[in-house]
Scaffold this motif. Structure first.
Motif, PDB file in Angstrom:
ATOM      1  N   CYS A  10     -31.610  69.372   1.383  1.00  0.00           N
ATOM      2  CA  CYS A  10     -31.346  69.807   2.735  1.00  0.00           C
ATOM      3  C   CYS A  10     -30.672  71.029   2.912  1.00  0.00           C
ATOM      4  O   CYS A  10     -30.403  71.608   1.883  1.00  0.00           O
ATOM      5  CB  CYS A  10     -30.841  68.569   3.270  1.00  0.00           C
ATOM      6  SG  CYS A  10     -29.113  68.141   2.660  1.00  0.00           S
ATOM      7  N   HIS A  11     -30.583  71.400   4.175  1.00  0.00           N
ATOM      8  CA  HIS A  11     -29.771  72.804   4.355  1.00  0.00           C
ATOM      9  C   HIS A  11     -28.597  72.781   3.776  1.00  0.00           C
ATOM     10  O   HIS A  11     -27.965  73.632   3.219  1.00  0.00           O
ATOM     11  CB  HIS A  11     -29.876  72.914   5.910  1.00  0.00           C
ATOM     12  CG  HIS A  11     -29.263  74.212   6.239  1.00  0.00           C
ATOM     13  ND1 HIS A  11     -28.148  74.600   6.666  1.00  0.00           N
ATOM     14  CD2 HIS A  11     -29.918  75.543   6.165  1.00  0.00           C
ATOM     15  CE1 HIS A  11     -28.008  75.702   6.947  1.00  0.00           C
ATOM     16  NE2 HIS A  11     -29.378  76.608   6.665  1.00  0.00           N
ATOM     17  N   CYS A  12     -27.654  71.489   4.136  1.00  0.00           N
ATOM     18  CA  CYS A  12     -26.322  71.467   3.631  1.00  0.00           C
ATOM     19  C   CYS A  12     -26.241  71.139   2.014  1.00  0.00           C
ATOM     20  O   CYS A  12     -25.159  71.491   1.426  1.00  0.00           O
ATOM     21  CB  CYS A  12     -25.384  70.600   4.229  1.00  0.00           C
ATOM     22  SG  CYS A  12     -25.561  68.745   4.062  1.00  0.00           S
ATOM     23  N   GLY A  13     -27.292  70.812   1.416  1.00  0.00           N
ATOM     24  CA  GLY A  13     -27.194  70.477   0.106  1.00  0.00           C
ATOM     25  C   GLY A  13     -26.672  69.080  -0.287  1.00  0.00           C
ATOM     26  O   GLY A  13     -26.729  68.914  -1.629  1.00  0.00           O
ATOM     27  N   CYS A  73     -30.948  63.725   6.119  1.00  0.00           N
ATOM     28  CA  CYS A  73     -29.617  63.844   5.708  1.00  0.00           C
ATOM     29  C   CYS A  73     -28.592  63.560   6.974  1.00  0.00           C
ATOM     30  O   CYS A  73     -28.822  64.065   8.098  1.00  0.00           O
ATOM     31  CB  CYS A  73     -29.359  65.486   5.327  1.00  0.00           C
ATOM     32  SG  CYS A  73     -27.641  65.758   5.256  1.00  0.00           S
ATOM     33  N   THR A  75     -25.651  64.774   7.332  1.00  0.00           N
ATOM     34  CA  THR A  75     -24.939  65.743   7.774  1.00  0.00           C
ATOM     35  C   THR A  75     -25.490  66.995   8.566  1.00  0.00           C
ATOM     36  O   THR A  75     -25.165  67.456   9.464  1.00  0.00           O
ATOM     37  CB  THR A  75     -24.244  66.457   6.388  1.00  0.00           C
ATOM     38  OG1 THR A  75     -23.377  65.413   5.908  1.00  0.00           O
ATOM     39  CG2 THR A  75     -23.105  67.706   6.802  1.00  0.00           C
ATOM     40  N   CYS A  76     -26.750  67.460   7.980  1.00  0.00           N
ATOM     41  CA  CYS A  76     -27.402  68.593   8.384  1.00  0.00           C
ATOM     42  C   CYS A  76     -28.631  68.045   9.222  1.00  0.00           C
ATOM     43  O   CYS A  76     -29.349  68.919   9.845  1.00  0.00           O
ATOM     44  CB  CYS A  76     -27.564  69.610   7.530  1.00  0.00           C
ATOM     45  SG  CYS A  76     -29.279  69.037   6.448  1.00  0.00           S
TER      46      CYS A  76
HETATM   47 ZN   LIG Z   1     -27.794  68.077   4.583  1.00  0.00          ZN
END
Ligand SMILES: [Zn+2]
Length: 122
Positions: A10-13, A73, A75-76
């Motif tokens: 995902c974007h934030c990892g 995710c 978070t992101c």
């Molecule tokens: Zn993420």
């Protein structure tokens, strides 16, 4: 030379996904949820895909008859995959947008009419 793992995130990892092999095709579906997510699906047997994340790092969304759960995710917000709710371990759809396109190589994208006929349009 050993091949690099087919890993994406995902974007934030916070969520990492490792595929067993390159997808043979990708599916762009026009159903009410897929068109909103803008995902490209690669299908695998669930047990062959490694999805790694910490506790509480993902959220799910299921609606209607709740046959599928779309996981993202926490978070992101990137949608990572969908999975069967009633048959865990069955076929899953991984969002190929998480992966570096060069890693996936040339893959044909097929258009699925999930909104109406449930048939491929090409
Ligand atoms: Zn993420």
């Amino acid at each position: 030379m050993p091949r690099p793992p087919l890993a994406g995130s995902c974007h934030c990892g916070a969520v990492r996904v490792v595929l067993p092999r390159r997808p043979r095709t990708l599916t762009a579906c026009n159903c009410s949820i897929c068109r909103r997510y803008g995902a490209l699906w690669a299908y695998y047997a669930g047990a062959t895909v490694r999805i790694e994340h910490g506790r509480g790092a993902v959220e799910g969304y299921a609606w209607g008859e709740k046959q599928l759960r779309f996981v993202r995710c926490a978070t992101c917000g990137c949608v990572t995959h969908w999975e069967g709710v009633k048959r865990p371990g069955g076929r899953i759809g991984v969002n190929a947008r998480l992966f570096d396109p060069e890693l996936l190589g040339e893959v044909r994208i097929r258009r699925l009419d999930g909104a109406r006929s449930w048939k491929f349009l090409d």
